[in-house]
Design a protein around this motif. Structure first.
Motif: not given
Length: 126
Positions: A43-65
Motif C-alpha cells: 500500500q505504501f508503494v502504491r500511494d507513493d508512486i502516484t505522486t512521486r516526482p520524476g517517475l514517468p506517468p506510465p509507471f505512476r498511472k499503471y493499474a496496479y491492482g
C-alpha cells in the motif's frame, strides 16, 4: 547488508509494467521499516508512486491492482527470476524482515495477472 540504528532499511523496488517488453523502473525507498507487513508495504508503494516526482506517468498511472505482488530479486535477469516463487514471493501476513527483506534488497512490484501470463509463456518482445 547495511542497516541504520533505527531499524530502517533502503529497499529498491522494480516497478514492473511489462514482463514481455522488459519495461520496469527501479525506485529507491529510504527509511523503510522491516517490521511492517507485506500488505502495508504494498500500500505504501502504491500511494507513493502516484505522486512521486520524476517517475514517468506510465509507471505512476499503471493499474496496479489488489493482487499486486512483491518478489525478492535474487538474479541477474533483467526483470526478475521466474523460479522459486514459493521462496521469493512475499506472503500476506509476513513482515518484510520475516520474508527475507533486508537493507539494500531489491524487490519487484507487479500485477499477479501479468506475472502469471508471462510465466506461462516467457517470451520477450523487442
Amino acid at each position: 547488508m547495511r542497516q541504520d540504528m533505527a531499524g530502517e532499511a533502503v529497499v529498491t523496488v522494480r516497478l514492473v509494467r511489462s514482463f514481455e517488453h522488459r519495461n520496469f523502473k527501479p525506485v529507491v525507498f529510504h527509511g523503510i521499516s522491516l517490521d511492517q507487513t507485506v500488505q502495508d508495504f504494498i500500500q505504501f508503494v502504491r500511494d507513493d508512486i502516484t505522486t512521486r516526482p520524476g517517475l514517468p506517468p506510465p509507471f505512476r498511472k499503471y493499474a496496479y491492482g489488489m493482487s499486486d505482488m512483491i518478489h525478492i530479486s535474487e538474479t541477474n535477469e533483467l526483470v526478475m527470476s521466474l523460479d522459486d516463487d514459493e521462496k521469493l514471493i512475499l506472503q500476506d501476513g509476513q513482515t518484510l524482515r520475516t520474508a527475507g527483506v533486508a537493507s539494500e534488497t531489491e524487490v519487484a512490484f507487479f500485477r499477479k495477472e501479468d506475472y502469471g501470463l508471462y510465466k506461462a509463456n516467457p517470451k520477450s518482445a523487442w
